[in-house]
Scaffold this motif. Structure first.
Motif, PDB file in Angstrom:
ATOM      1  N   GLY A   1      -8.438 -68.669 -28.275  1.00  0.00           N
ATOM      2  CA  GLY A   1      -8.027 -69.755 -27.460  1.00  0.00           C
ATOM      3  C   GLY A   1      -9.008 -69.441 -26.121  1.00  0.00           C
ATOM      4  O   GLY A   1      -9.791 -70.400 -25.500  1.00  0.00           O
ATOM      5  N   TYR A   2      -8.843 -68.132 -25.695  1.00  0.00           N
ATOM      6  CA  TYR A   2     -10.130 -67.896 -24.813  1.00  0.00           C
ATOM      7  C   TYR A   2     -11.506 -68.431 -24.864  1.00  0.00           C
ATOM      8  O   TYR A   2     -12.138 -68.875 -24.308  1.00  0.00           O
ATOM      9  N   GLY A   3     -11.928 -68.074 -26.276  1.00  0.00           N
ATOM     10  CA  GLY A   3     -13.309 -68.625 -26.581  1.00  0.00           C
ATOM     11  C   GLY A   3     -13.492 -69.887 -26.403  1.00  0.00           C
ATOM     12  O   GLY A   3     -14.412 -70.441 -26.029  1.00  0.00           O
ATOM     13  N   ARG A   4     -12.458 -70.776 -27.087  1.00  0.00           N
ATOM     14  CA  ARG A   4     -12.515 -72.228 -26.959  1.00  0.00           C
ATOM     15  C   ARG A   4     -12.708 -72.528 -25.608  1.00  0.00           C
ATOM     16  O   ARG A   4     -13.494 -73.548 -25.305  1.00  0.00           O
TER      17      ARG A   4
ATOM     18  N   LEU B   1     -10.225 -66.299 -14.790  1.00  0.00           N
ATOM     19  CA  LEU B   1      -9.870 -66.073 -16.114  1.00  0.00           C
ATOM     20  C   LEU B   1      -8.361 -66.049 -16.261  1.00  0.00           C
ATOM     21  O   LEU B   1      -7.844 -66.101 -17.354  1.00  0.00           O
ATOM     22  N   ASP B   2      -7.825 -65.343 -15.330  1.00  0.00           N
ATOM     23  CA  ASP B   2      -6.449 -65.127 -15.411  1.00  0.00           C
ATOM     24  C   ASP B   2      -5.474 -66.493 -15.580  1.00  0.00           C
ATOM     25  O   ASP B   2      -4.652 -66.303 -16.551  1.00  0.00           O
TER      26      ASP B   2
ATOM     27  N   VAL C   1      -6.746 -69.135 -16.948  1.00  0.00           N
ATOM     28  CA  VAL C   1      -7.125 -69.450 -18.339  1.00  0.00           C
ATOM     29  C   VAL C   1      -6.259 -68.954 -19.243  1.00  0.00           C
ATOM     30  O   VAL C   1      -6.020 -69.421 -20.236  1.00  0.00           O
ATOM     31  N   HIS C   2      -6.334 -67.360 -19.156  1.00  0.00           N
ATOM     32  CA  HIS C   2      -5.573 -66.973 -20.001  1.00  0.00           C
ATOM     33  C   HIS C   2      -4.080 -67.272 -19.945  1.00  0.00           C
ATOM     34  O   HIS C   2      -3.275 -67.371 -21.125  1.00  0.00           O
ATOM     35  N   ARG C   3      -3.516 -67.476 -18.871  1.00  0.00           N
ATOM     36  CA  ARG C   3      -2.125 -67.885 -18.923  1.00  0.00           C
ATOM     37  C   ARG C   3      -1.771 -69.219 -19.365  1.00  0.00           C
ATOM     38  O   ARG C   3      -0.593 -69.611 -20.070  1.00  0.00           O
ATOM     39  N   GLN C   4      -2.715 -70.296 -19.129  1.00  0.00           N
ATOM     40  CA  GLN C   4      -2.325 -71.354 -19.969  1.00  0.00           C
ATOM     41  C   GLN C   4      -2.675 -71.454 -21.518  1.00  0.00           C
ATOM     42  O   GLN C   4      -1.704 -72.006 -22.162  1.00  0.00           O
ATOM     43  N   ILE C   5      -3.443 -70.657 -21.891  1.00  0.00           N
ATOM     44  CA  ILE C   5      -3.364 -70.416 -23.386  1.00  0.00           C
ATOM     45  C   ILE C   5      -1.854 -69.557 -23.918  1.00  0.00           C
ATOM     46  O   ILE C   5      -1.425 -70.139 -24.839  1.00  0.00           O
ATOM     47  N   LEU C   6      -1.584 -68.524 -23.286  1.00  0.00           N
ATOM     48  CA  LEU C   6      -0.495 -68.053 -23.336  1.00  0.00           C
ATOM     49  C   LEU C   6       0.789 -68.730 -23.555  1.00  0.00           C
ATOM     50  O   LEU C   6       1.613 -68.796 -24.474  1.00  0.00           O
ATOM     51  N   ASP C   7       0.928 -69.710 -22.429  1.00  0.00           N
ATOM     52  CA  ASP C   7       1.990 -70.638 -22.317  1.00  0.00           C
ATOM     53  C   ASP C   7       2.160 -71.585 -23.701  1.00  0.00           C
ATOM     54  O   ASP C   7       2.943 -71.786 -24.288  1.00  0.00           O
TER      55      ASP C   7
ATOM     56  N   ASN D   1     -17.279 -62.666 -18.418  1.00  0.00           N
ATOM     57  CA  ASN D   1     -16.432 -63.806 -18.092  1.00  0.00           C
ATOM     58  C   ASN D   1     -15.185 -63.332 -17.122  1.00  0.00           C
ATOM     59  O   ASN D   1     -14.485 -64.132 -16.844  1.00  0.00           O
ATOM     60  N   ALA D   2     -15.189 -62.214 -17.294  1.00  0.00           N
ATOM     61  CA  ALA D   2     -13.836 -61.489 -16.306  1.00  0.00           C
ATOM     62  C   ALA D   2     -14.248 -61.881 -14.909  1.00  0.00           C
ATOM     63  O   ALA D   2     -15.337 -61.833 -14.428  1.00  0.00           O
TER      64      ALA D   2
END
Length: 351
Positions: A159-162, A180-181, A183-189, A240-241
């Motif tokens: 999901g991060y890659g997409r 990025l935090d 982006v990561h949280r949206q994917i995690l949710d 990207n971090a």
């Protein structure tokens, strides 16, 4: 008997090649991958003898562990990983490794997967989180028992890659560029909902596991490999971090760089060309004076398109199921097995 020097690695990695007879298997051809119709199998005794000649000739005070281990187990020349470093060069005799290598002396590094093992750390944190949550009752325990956290983590990474590639496709810098935090949280949710885990974890727990990307461990070869490289070369991240994430990773992993460069500084993500071009400009360099080291071909291909030199660092499971790259091509200048091999290759032997 025929003696040949194959100075394909510069004087530091000059290999003395001995052909005992015309019908023996040429070690040089085995290294260069130029199969001339002769089997590349070399007896272990020949391999070790030639390897010892290589060590003596190059006077290497510090060898990567992969090379030393391989001497005990090699049955053929190509089994030695530190020798099996491939170049997009023709054989030539050189007086200086700086002149002979096709690489600049400024190195920027991808971070996730290239320098840090994200998968092991994130899976570990999910398992700890699930273990604690399971104590809340049998229903919660039943919900969590069927989750494969390795697959869950891989989905998060995909999901991060997409998402980052979609953001990178925007033609101009965005004022609403998400860190990025976020982006990561949206994917995690989204993953929590799709796996039927809504309400299982508290908000505090989800916030904590979302920041697991700040607590990744470096690959075993990285701390020493970076120290070796930094004796003669400038090193920086190109990731990207976010800047804060990079600071946390460096501190957590006990490693350092001359500079931390994040795509955050340019309002986009890799592989947008702005990241590579602006990073070179930030360093007051032309793109061709910079070399990217990464474990992902899309990153290297984008960097090469901007003029960078490129090193592919092979990490198992890092290239989205693509076939492993074993030899250079028009987009990848050098292929190495670990960071210490690259350091030795560039002449950074003394730690």
């Amino acid at each position: 008997m025929e003696n040949r020097h194959c100075a394909i690695f510069g004087p530091v990695l000059t290999v003395v090649v001995v052909r005992l007879h015309a019908h023996d298997h040429p070690f040089c051809d085995d290294i260069m991958g130029t199969n001339d119709g002769v089997s590349s199998s070399v007896p272990a005794s020949h391999t070790i003898t030639i390897a010892l000649i290589w060590i003596k000739t190059c006077q290497l005070p510090n060898l990567p562990p992969t090379f030393l281990r391989s001497l005990k187990t090699s049955k053929r020349a190509s089994d030695i990983p530190s020798i099996r470093i491939w170049y997009n060069l023709r054989p030539q005799t050189c007086s200086s490794h700086h002149d002979s290598l096709p690489l600049p002396n400024r190195y920027v590094f991808d971070v996730f997967g290239t320098l840090f093992d994200w998968r092991s750390a994130v899976v570990r944190e999910f398992k700890c989180l699930a273990r604690d949550a399971s104590k809340r009752g049998s229903n919660t325990e039943a919900m969590l028992s069927g989750v494969n956290w390795m697959e869950f983590t891989d989905e998060w990474r995909k999901g991060y890659g997409r998402n980052t590639k979609a953001l990178a496709a925007k033609p101009t810098p965005s004022d609403s560029f998400p860190k990025l935090d976020v982006v990561h949280r949206q994917i995690l949710d989204d993953l929590i909902i799709s796996h039927g885990l809504h309400g299982v974890f508290t908000e505090l727990e989800l916030t904590h596991v979302n920041l697991a990307w700040h607590r990744l461990d470096p690959w075993p070869d990285v701390p020493q490999g970076l120290r070796m490289l930094q004796r003669g070369y400038m090193t920086s991240t190109l990731s990207n971090a976010s800047v804060r994430l990079l600071v946390d990773l460096a501190r957590w992993g006990g490693i350092s760089f001359d500079l931390l460069i994040s795509s955050e500084l340019f309002g986009t993500y890799k592989p947008n060309p702005r990241v590579y071009l602006n990073a070179a400009e930030l360093l007051d360099l032309r793109p061709e004076e910079v070399c990217l080291v990464a474990a992902h071909r899309y990153d290297l291909e984008a960097a090469k398109g901007c003029g960078y030199a490129t090193v592919y660092l092979r990490r198992k499971g890092e290239d989205d199921g693509e076939p492993e790259i074993n030899t250079p091509n028009e987009k990848i200048d050098v292929v190495v097995d670990d960071l210490q091999d690259l350091a030795v290759l560039l002449g950074c032997m003394n730690i």
